[in-house]
Design a protein around this motif. Structure first.
Motif, PDB file in Angstrom:
ATOM      1  N   GLU A   1       0.846  -1.188   0.000  1.00  0.00           N
ATOM      2  CA  GLU A   1       0.000   0.000   0.000  1.00  0.00           C
ATOM      3  C   GLU A   1       0.886   1.245   0.000  1.00  0.00           C
ATOM      4  O   GLU A   1       1.802   1.357   0.814  1.00  0.00           O
ATOM      5  CB  GLU A   1      -0.917   0.008   1.213  1.00  0.00           C
ATOM      6  CG  GLU A   1      -1.926   1.130   1.153  1.00  0.00           C
ATOM      7  CD  GLU A   1      -3.060   0.932   2.131  1.00  0.00           C
ATOM      8  OE1 GLU A   1      -3.327   1.871   2.884  1.00  0.00           O
ATOM      9  OE2 GLU A   1      -3.650  -0.164   2.139  1.00  0.00           O
ATOM     10  N   PHE A   2       0.603   2.152  -0.903  1.00  0.00           N
ATOM     11  CA  PHE A   2       1.369   3.383  -1.040  1.00  0.00           C
ATOM     12  C   PHE A   2       0.462   4.585  -0.827  1.00  0.00           C
ATOM     13  O   PHE A   2      -0.725   4.540  -1.140  1.00  0.00           O
ATOM     14  CB  PHE A   2       1.992   3.484  -2.443  1.00  0.00           C
ATOM     15  CG  PHE A   2       3.030   2.434  -2.711  1.00  0.00           C
ATOM     16  CD1 PHE A   2       4.337   2.620  -2.317  1.00  0.00           C
ATOM     17  CD2 PHE A   2       2.696   1.260  -3.358  1.00  0.00           C
ATOM     18  CE1 PHE A   2       5.295   1.664  -2.558  1.00  0.00           C
ATOM     19  CE2 PHE A   2       3.642   0.297  -3.618  1.00  0.00           C
ATOM     20  CZ  PHE A   2       4.952   0.496  -3.217  1.00  0.00           C
ATOM     21  N   THR A   3       1.035   5.653  -0.301  1.00  0.00           N
ATOM     22  CA  THR A   3       0.342   6.924  -0.162  1.00  0.00           C
ATOM     23  C   THR A   3       0.948   7.889  -1.163  1.00  0.00           C
ATOM     24  O   THR A   3       2.144   8.181  -1.100  1.00  0.00           O
ATOM     25  CB  THR A   3       0.487   7.482   1.263  1.00  0.00           C
ATOM     26  OG1 THR A   3      -0.021   6.519   2.178  1.00  0.00           O
ATOM     27  CG2 THR A   3      -0.281   8.786   1.407  1.00  0.00           C
TER      28      THR A   3
ATOM     29  N   VAL B   1       5.655   9.671  -3.154  1.00  0.00           N
ATOM     30  CA  VAL B   1       5.031   8.349  -3.034  1.00  0.00           C
ATOM     31  C   VAL B   1       5.711   7.661  -1.856  1.00  0.00           C
ATOM     32  O   VAL B   1       6.912   7.409  -1.860  1.00  0.00           O
ATOM     33  CB  VAL B   1       5.217   7.513  -4.317  1.00  0.00           C
ATOM     34  CG1 VAL B   1       4.554   6.155  -4.167  1.00  0.00           C
ATOM     35  CG2 VAL B   1       4.676   8.242  -5.533  1.00  0.00           C
ATOM     36  N   ASP B   2       4.936   7.378  -0.810  1.00  0.00           N
ATOM     37  CA  ASP B   2       5.479   6.743   0.400  1.00  0.00           C
ATOM     38  C   ASP B   2       4.871   5.368   0.594  1.00  0.00           C
ATOM     39  O   ASP B   2       3.703   5.155   0.298  1.00  0.00           O
ATOM     40  CB  ASP B   2       5.163   7.595   1.639  1.00  0.00           C
ATOM     41  CG  ASP B   2       5.780   8.984   1.556  1.00  0.00           C
ATOM     42  OD1 ASP B   2       6.908   9.091   1.045  1.00  0.00           O
ATOM     43  OD2 ASP B   2       5.130   9.939   2.014  1.00  0.00           O
ATOM     44  N   ALA B   3       5.688   4.465   1.088  1.00  0.00           N
ATOM     45  CA  ALA B   3       5.226   3.092   1.330  1.00  0.00           C
ATOM     46  C   ALA B   3       4.417   3.009   2.601  1.00  0.00           C
ATOM     47  O   ALA B   3       4.485   3.825   3.464  1.00  0.00           O
ATOM     48  CB  ALA B   3       6.414   2.151   1.435  1.00  0.00           C
TER      49      ALA B   3
ATOM     50  N   LYS C   1      -3.808  10.291  -1.598  1.00  0.00           N
ATOM     51  CA  LYS C   1      -4.592   9.077  -1.847  1.00  0.00           C
ATOM     52  C   LYS C   1      -3.768   7.853  -1.471  1.00  0.00           C
ATOM     53  O   LYS C   1      -2.560   7.833  -1.665  1.00  0.00           O
ATOM     54  CB  LYS C   1      -4.955   8.963  -3.331  1.00  0.00           C
ATOM     55  CG  LYS C   1      -5.726  10.114  -3.910  1.00  0.00           C
ATOM     56  CD  LYS C   1      -7.209   9.980  -3.811  1.00  0.00           C
ATOM     57  CE  LYS C   1      -7.715   8.838  -4.638  1.00  0.00           C
ATOM     58  NZ  LYS C   1      -9.148   8.664  -4.518  1.00  0.00           N
ATOM     59  N   GLN C   2      -4.444   6.824  -0.973  1.00  0.00           N
ATOM     60  CA  GLN C   2      -3.803   5.544  -0.694  1.00  0.00           C
ATOM     61  C   GLN C   2      -4.232   4.553  -1.753  1.00  0.00           C
ATOM     62  O   GLN C   2      -5.403   4.514  -2.142  1.00  0.00           O
ATOM     63  CB  GLN C   2      -4.192   5.048   0.688  1.00  0.00           C
ATOM     64  CG  GLN C   2      -3.616   5.884   1.797  1.00  0.00           C
ATOM     65  CD  GLN C   2      -3.951   5.301   3.156  1.00  0.00           C
ATOM     66  OE1 GLN C   2      -4.856   4.495   3.295  1.00  0.00           O
ATOM     67  NE2 GLN C   2      -3.195   5.708   4.161  1.00  0.00           N
ATOM     68  N   ILE C   3      -3.267   3.758  -2.222  1.00  0.00           N
ATOM     69  CA  ILE C   3      -3.551   2.809  -3.291  1.00  0.00           C
ATOM     70  C   ILE C   3      -2.654   1.587  -3.130  1.00  0.00           C
ATOM     71  O   ILE C   3      -1.517   1.696  -2.667  1.00  0.00           O
ATOM     72  CB  ILE C   3      -3.357   3.474  -4.672  1.00  0.00           C
ATOM     73  CG1 ILE C   3      -3.881   2.592  -5.776  1.00  0.00           C
ATOM     74  CG2 ILE C   3      -1.910   3.855  -4.895  1.00  0.00           C
ATOM     75  CD1 ILE C   3      -4.038   3.300  -7.102  1.00  0.00           C
TER      76      ILE C   3
END
Length: 57
Positions: free
Chosen positions: A3-5, A55-57, A21-23
């Motif tokens: 999941e990344f933000t 993009v953060d994990a 957004k989280q995806i």
């Protein structure tokens, strides 16, 4: 899949609007591509109107 933000901003009628957004995606590049395509289809934006800042994990 991880999941990344994804955070950044997009060009709205009133100026630039921030988003976060989280995806779930395989890696950071895929997460960024999903966000670009989602904002393009939902808001009718071109990729040049969307700035991904991180993009953060």
């Amino acid at each position: 899949m991880s999941e990344f933000t994804v955070s950044g901003r997009f060009q709205a009628r009133d100026g630039w609007q921030s988003f976060e957004k989280q995806i779930e995606a395989e890696n950071e590049n895929v997460a960024e591509e999903h966000i670009l395509s989602e904002f393009g289809s939902r808001h009718g934006l071109k990729r040049t109107q969307i700035e991904v800042e991180g993009v953060d994990a």
